[in-house]
Each structure stands twice: as structure tokens, then as C-alpha cells.
Scaffold this motif. Structure first.
Motif, PDB file in Angstrom:
ATOM      1  N   ASN A 122       0.827  -1.204   0.000  1.00 11.52           N
ATOM      2  CA  ASN A 122       0.000   0.000   0.000  1.00 11.52           C
ATOM      3  C   ASN A 122       0.863   1.255   0.000  1.00 11.52           C
ATOM      4  N   PRO A 123       1.008   1.898  -1.143  1.00 11.41           N
ATOM      5  CA  PRO A 123       1.832   3.105  -1.210  1.00 11.41           C
ATOM      6  C   PRO A 123       1.241   4.251  -0.398  1.00 11.41           C
ATOM      7  N   ASP A 124       2.127   5.071   0.175  1.00 12.42           N
ATOM      8  CA  ASP A 124       1.676   6.318   0.807  1.00 12.42           C
ATOM      9  C   ASP A 124       2.217   7.528   0.056  1.00 12.42           C
ATOM     10  N   LEU A 125       2.774   7.268  -1.134  1.00 11.19           N
ATOM     11  CA  LEU A 125       3.251   8.331  -2.013  1.00 11.19           C
ATOM     12  C   LEU A 125       2.795   8.040  -3.442  1.00 11.19           C
ATOM     13  N   ARG A 182      -1.767  -0.571  -8.059  1.00  8.94           N
ATOM     14  CA  ARG A 182      -2.551  -0.536  -9.294  1.00  8.94           C
ATOM     15  C   ARG A 182      -3.328   0.768  -9.392  1.00  8.94           C
ATOM     16  N   GLN A 183      -3.883   1.230  -8.262  1.00  8.86           N
ATOM     17  CA  GLN A 183      -4.679   2.450  -8.261  1.00  8.86           C
ATOM     18  C   GLN A 183      -3.812   3.692  -8.470  1.00  8.86           C
ATOM     19  N   PHE A 187      -3.907   6.174 -11.650  1.00  6.49           N
ATOM     20  CA  PHE A 187      -4.141   7.598 -11.410  1.00  6.49           C
ATOM     21  C   PHE A 187      -3.121   8.442 -12.167  1.00  6.49           C
ATOM     22  N   VAL A 188      -1.850   8.075 -12.044  1.00  2.91           N
ATOM     23  CA  VAL A 188      -0.796   8.819 -12.729  1.00  2.91           C
ATOM     24  C   VAL A 188      -0.916   8.661 -14.244  1.00  2.91           C
ATOM     25  N   HIS A 189      -1.195   7.449 -14.698  1.00  2.00           N
ATOM     26  CA  HIS A 189      -1.328   7.211 -16.135  1.00  2.00           C
ATOM     27  C   HIS A 189      -2.497   8.011 -16.706  1.00  2.00           C
ATOM     28  N   ASN A 222       5.190   3.892 -10.342  1.00  7.73           N
ATOM     29  CA  ASN A 222       4.254   3.637  -9.243  1.00  7.73           C
ATOM     30  C   ASN A 222       3.897   2.149  -9.222  1.00  7.73           C
ATOM     31  N   SER A 223       4.907   1.332  -9.020  1.00 10.07           N
ATOM     32  CA  SER A 223       4.748  -0.118  -8.952  1.00 10.07           C
ATOM     33  C   SER A 223       5.454  -0.627  -7.705  1.00 10.07           C
ATOM     34  N   LYS A 224       4.955  -1.718  -7.179  1.00  8.67           N
ATOM     35  CA  LYS A 224       5.517  -2.286  -5.946  1.00  8.67           C
ATOM     36  C   LYS A 224       7.004  -2.565  -6.113  1.00  8.67           C
ATOM     37  N   GLY A 225       7.795  -2.064  -5.173  1.00 11.75           N
ATOM     38  CA  GLY A 225       9.223  -2.303  -5.189  1.00 11.75           C
ATOM     39  C   GLY A 225      10.029  -1.291  -5.970  1.00 11.75           C
TER      40      GLY A 225
END
Length: 284
Positions: A122-125, A182-183, A187-189, A222-225
């Protein structure tokens, strides 16, 4: 210096930036000065190191795993990497001692994940990585950054800008940690596609990322890792540049090559003061 920390410093006179004659001791001093602003972005996040033990005139290397001989007081985070097909023990830079230990390793660049280890999924950025292709450079990236800010303002989002320390611009949004990568990626895309449809200097698809005279909005970051350069981290550039947070009003007059190990510490303002007080929720 080492009486104030658990770190045993070595080779303090080693020159790491030959063009400016910057020694390891000065790199360590930079991170001491910047620690109050850096640690909120480092704490609890997996750190990927870019180390230059012989200085930027020599080949460096990225390091995801905690180095051999990592002290037992350094926190780590173990995560299985699908790309590497093995577990990786990441360093967590949770305090000043760890930051100084990394500086002593000649980890000039500190790259951090967009989520914290405790909630890795879960990103916070949210990161808008604006990457100009020649002959475009930072000037064109700032033009796109200001257009992006207009879009985000209209949607009611608070956003923050920083230099990448190279040619690009980073626009960040702190968000509540309830979203998935994914969200944030979508959003950025989505905003990238809107800007691209309205302005011919912007591209938003990976297939266009190397098109000349374009600014690519690198949404897959904006992908995990995946990681970004930490605010106030040095870059392994001859000019000892720093990835520097800016006020939006500063953007047009900024020359990123002038934001370096000598100048950034003299900046009295903290353009990102209160950053983490503005955690936002993305619209569904």
C-alpha cells in the motif's frame, strides 16, 4: 565525529567528487545537516543504495541487499523479489546512525520505495516522474510540472515538487495508505494521458518514452518495489547535485545543477514543511 555516533568512520579524506574536491567527510556532513528533513522519508522504507567507494570518477554499483558486515543495530526488512527470484534483506534507515553508516559506505544515492515496509502493498506516495528527452531538459520538465499542478489543484489535491538531481522533475502527493499500487499507477497514467492529449510536448506511454523533444510521465514507477531518489539525497554526478524540494513559485527560475552539496544546506526554507499532514485519498 565518531564520538557522537555508533558509526566508526573510515577514509574521511577520500575524494568522492573529484571535480569539486568533495571528500567523504563532507558527504557525511551533508547527511548530518539534512537528516532532520530526510528521515521522515527514509524511516520504515526499504532503501536501495548506489555506492561509489572510489568516487564518481569510477564505476559504482546498486545494492539492494544489506551489505556484508551490516551492524546488528541496523534495521532490515526481508522481502521476496519476484524479479530476483529470492529473498532480499533491505536496509531500513530508521535513524541518524544508520544514515551516517550508509554515508560512510559511500552510498551517495539513497533510493526509497513508495510504500513503507509495514504496509509494502500500500503506497503512501504518488510519484509523477517527469523525464525530458533531449533536446528537452529541466526547463521543459518544469513547464509540464506546472501544467500538472493546475490539474491536481483543480481536483483538490496537494502536490509537491523536487528536482531529481539530474534533468528531471518529481511531483509527489502524500496519500492515505489504503490504496494499491494498481490504483496509484492508473491515477498517474490517467492524468498523463489527459496532459498528452492537450499538449504535444507530453507523452504518457512507455513506447513513447524515448521520443525526442518530449516529456515522458513515467507512470510505471508507481509499482511495488520501484524506488525514487530520496529528497535531499546526493546524486552521483560530477557536480554533487542534490534532489531538492522546491516551492512551486521557485520552479521557473531553478537551475538544478546549482542545487548541490554546498548550496542546498544554505537554504533556510523547508518547502515541504508539513508534508505528511496532507495525506489524501484518491478519487475512485
Amino acid at each position: 565525529m565518531d564520538q557522537l555516533t555508533r558509526v566508526k568512520f573510515t577514509n574521511l579524506d577520500k575524494v568522492l567528487y573529484p571535480m569539486l574536491e568533495v571528500k567523504k567527510s563532507q558527504v557525511i556532513e551533508h547527511y548530518i545537516r539534512m537528516a532532520p528533513r530526510m528521515l521522515s522519508f527514509l524511516e520504515g522504507r526499504a532503501v536501495v543504495l548506489n555506492r561509489y567507494p572510489d568516487g564518481v570518477d569510477h564505476e559504482g554499483f546498486y545494492e539492494k541487499d544489506a551489505p556484508r558486515g551490516t551492524p546488528d543495530w541496523v534495521d532490515t526488512f526481508t522481502r521476496y523479489s519476484e524479479a530476483a527470484e529470492r529473498e532480499i534483506d533491505y536496509v531500513l534507515c530508521n535513524n541518524l546512525d544508520t544514515l551516517l553508516w550508509l554515508a560512510n559506505l559511500a552510498a551517495l544515492e539513497l533510493h526509497v520505495t513508495l510504500s513503507r515496509a509495514a504496509s509494502f502493498e500500500n503506497p503512501d506516495l504518488v510519484l509523477f516522474d517527469l523525464d525530458p528527452e533531449p533536446p528537452f531538459g529541466f526547463h521543459e520538465a518544469t513547464d509540464v510540472g506546472l501544467l500538472l499542478k493546475e490539474k491536481l489543484d483543480a481536483l483538490g489535491y496537494e502536490s509537491y515538487a523536487k528536482t531529481s538531481g539530474k534533468k528531471g522533475l518529481h511531483v509527489l502527493m502524500p496519500i492515505a495508505g489504503e490504496h494499491l499500487f494498481r490504483q496509484t499507477r492508473e491515477f498517474v497514467h490517467g492524468l498523463g494521458k489527459r496532459l498528452a492529449s492537450e499538449n504535444e510536448m507530453v507523452v504518457s506511454e512507455v513506447s513513447q518514452s524515448r521520443d525526442p523533444a518530449k516529456v515522458y510521465i513515467d507512470y510505471p514507477q508507481n509499482s511495488k518495489g520501484r524506488t525514487m531518489i530520496c529528497p535531499y539525497s546526493l546524486r552521483a554526478e560530477q557536480g554533487a547535485t542534490v534532489s531538492t524540494p522546491l516551492e512551486w513559485r521557485e520552479l521557473k527560475g531553478t537551475r538544478p545543477e546549482e542545487l548541490n552539496i554546498f548550496s542546498v544546506s544554505k537554504r533556510k526554507i523547508d518547502p515541504w514543511e508539513g508534508f505528511w499532514e496532507h495525506k489524501q485519498r484518491l478519487e475512485a
